[in-house]
Design an enzyme around this catalytic site. Structure first.
Site, mmCIF file in Angstrom:
data_model
loop_
_atom_site.group_PDB
_atom_site.id
_atom_site.type_symbol
_atom_site.label_atom_id
_atom_site.label_comp_id
_atom_site.label_asym_id
_atom_site.label_seq_id
_atom_site.Cartn_x
_atom_site.Cartn_y
_atom_site.Cartn_z
ATOM 1 N N GLY A 156 117.578 -119.503 -8.367
ATOM 2 C CA GLY A 156 118.952 -119.653 -9.486
ATOM 3 C C GLY A 156 120.095 -117.975 -8.995
ATOM 4 N N ASP A 176 117.131 -122.006 -17.769
ATOM 5 C CA ASP A 176 118.324 -122.544 -17.558
ATOM 6 C C ASP A 176 119.144 -123.029 -20.268
ATOM 7 O OD1 ASP A 176 119.428 -123.905 -15.691
ATOM 8 O OD2 ASP A 176 117.605 -125.305 -15.767
ATOM 9 N N GLY A 198 119.017 -126.428 -11.373
ATOM 10 C CA GLY A 198 119.399 -126.022 -9.574
ATOM 11 C C GLY A 198 118.086 -127.039 -8.858
ATOM 12 N N GLU A 255 108.807 -123.760 -9.117
ATOM 13 C CA GLU A 255 108.803 -123.231 -9.671
ATOM 14 C C GLU A 255 107.543 -123.321 -10.854
ATOM 15 O OE1 GLU A 255 113.768 -121.856 -10.189
ATOM 16 O OE2 GLU A 255 112.689 -124.140 -11.412
#
Length: 338
Positions: free
Chosen positions: A131, A189, A202, A208
């Site tokens: 990100g 986010d 993303g 992640e």
């Protein structure tokens, strides 16, 4: 409470150098000149002086951490230290008009705070998130590796993270080799008061989550826009990675079992849907905002749907979060709202 947060001159320089709003506001090339000087200089004195000029133009408020609050303002920056290096800044000129800190500057502060407080000489393996905010954390990590001789290997969470690691001259690691990770730093986010996260804007949530799960410590970095009391205030959907052949039945089942609506995420720079680093598709589930959600249960329900690879819900995973605030401070919060 954070101690002695070092605000890297180069991070501020990068923000100032690329800031159109700063240049337009002051109608001068002095910002770009100072930024360029700070970014490329190896002289502590020169970097400090240039950083002072940049900060005067960026903000008149103190760039410091305040431990669970963000109300402390000051007329100038105090001296901050990292190891043997000191950076001095002077107060803004009388009558100098400044605005709230930019989103990019807030991201830089959060990234620097995480690296400064959770990477040390004993840290050997660092998970690198994906990100826009992680860019600043990687930049700060690379600075410390160069300045302090830290020996760290970096495990990426995406193609983007891998490129960041290589571009900054850091050592690339891999879970197959490392086995476990000391600390992972990643963005989000949205984060609620308990540090339940929404990730996947993303499209990188699967890798992640894998990297975060196998880390001793998982640290989140974000700007002030991502900090919420409850999920849904800043982000309206949960990204879900699905095997291509299953996207339609998964979308139908989401509506049947959990309500709301699901949409296949379409690409903006190519025809057709977004394709993840793993070769899968992304379904964005917009839940019913009027319905109270037990996110742990919701996450389990979605994960049990055949064809679902992973969700963008990170429940009970983050240990601590750093939020760069509009006033130039950094607010930190631990899991459970502490």
């Amino acid at each position: 409470m954070l101690q002695n947060l070092f605000i890297p001159a180069r991070s501020l320089a990068s923000v100032a150098y690329h800031s159109t709003s700063v240049r337009q506001a002051y109608h001068s090339t002095s910002v770009r000149q100072a930024a360029s000087q700070a970014y490329h200089s190896t002289s502590v004195r020169t970097v400090g002086q240039a950083a002072g000029c940049i900060v005067q133009l960026l903000t008149s408020r103190t760039l410091q951490t305040t431990g669970h609050s963000h109300s402390t303002l000051a007329r100038h920056l105090a001296t901050t230290q990292s190891g043997s290096r000191s950076f001095l800044t002077s107060p803004p000129a009388p009558g100098h008009n400044t605005s709230a800190m930019s989103v990019e500057a807030a991201k830089a502060l959060a990234g620097a705070a995480a690296v400064n407080n959770h990477v040390n000489a004993a840290t050997k393996v660092v998970g690198v998130g994906s990100g826009s905010t992680i860019v600043y954390a990687v930049q700060r990590l690379a600075e410390r590796v160069k300045e302090e001789g830290l020996e760290v290997r970096c495990v990426p969470t995406s193609f983007q993270a891998r490129q960041l690691i290589l571009q900054h001259g850091l050592v690339l690691g891999d879970l197959e080799i490392e086995g476990k990770i000391d600390v992972t730093i990643d963005g989000c986010d949205e984060a609620d008061r308990d540090l339940t996260l929404i990730k996947g804007g993303g499209g990188c949530q699967t890798q992640e989550k894998i990297v975060a799960e196998y880390s001793d410590t998982f640290i989140v970095i974000a700007d002030y826009r991502k900090d919420s009391v409850k999920l849904g205030q800043a982000w309206k959907y949960i990204p879900i990675e699905v095997v291509p052949m299953a996207y339609r039945p998964v979308m139908a089942r989401l509506g049947d079992q959990l309500g709301g609506r699901a949409e296949l995420r379409m690409a903006k720079a190519k025809a057709g849907p977004v394709v993840t680093d793993n070769g899968n598709l992304i379904v964005d589930w917009y839940w019913d905002q009027g319905r109270e959600m037990n996110w742990r249960e919701v996450n389990t329900i979605i994960q049990c749907m055949a064809g679902v690879v992973e969700t963008g819900l990170f429940v009970g995973m983050a240990d601590k979060a750093y939020f760069g605030m509009e006033d130039g401070s950094v607010m930190d919060r631990c899991r459970g709202g502490q």
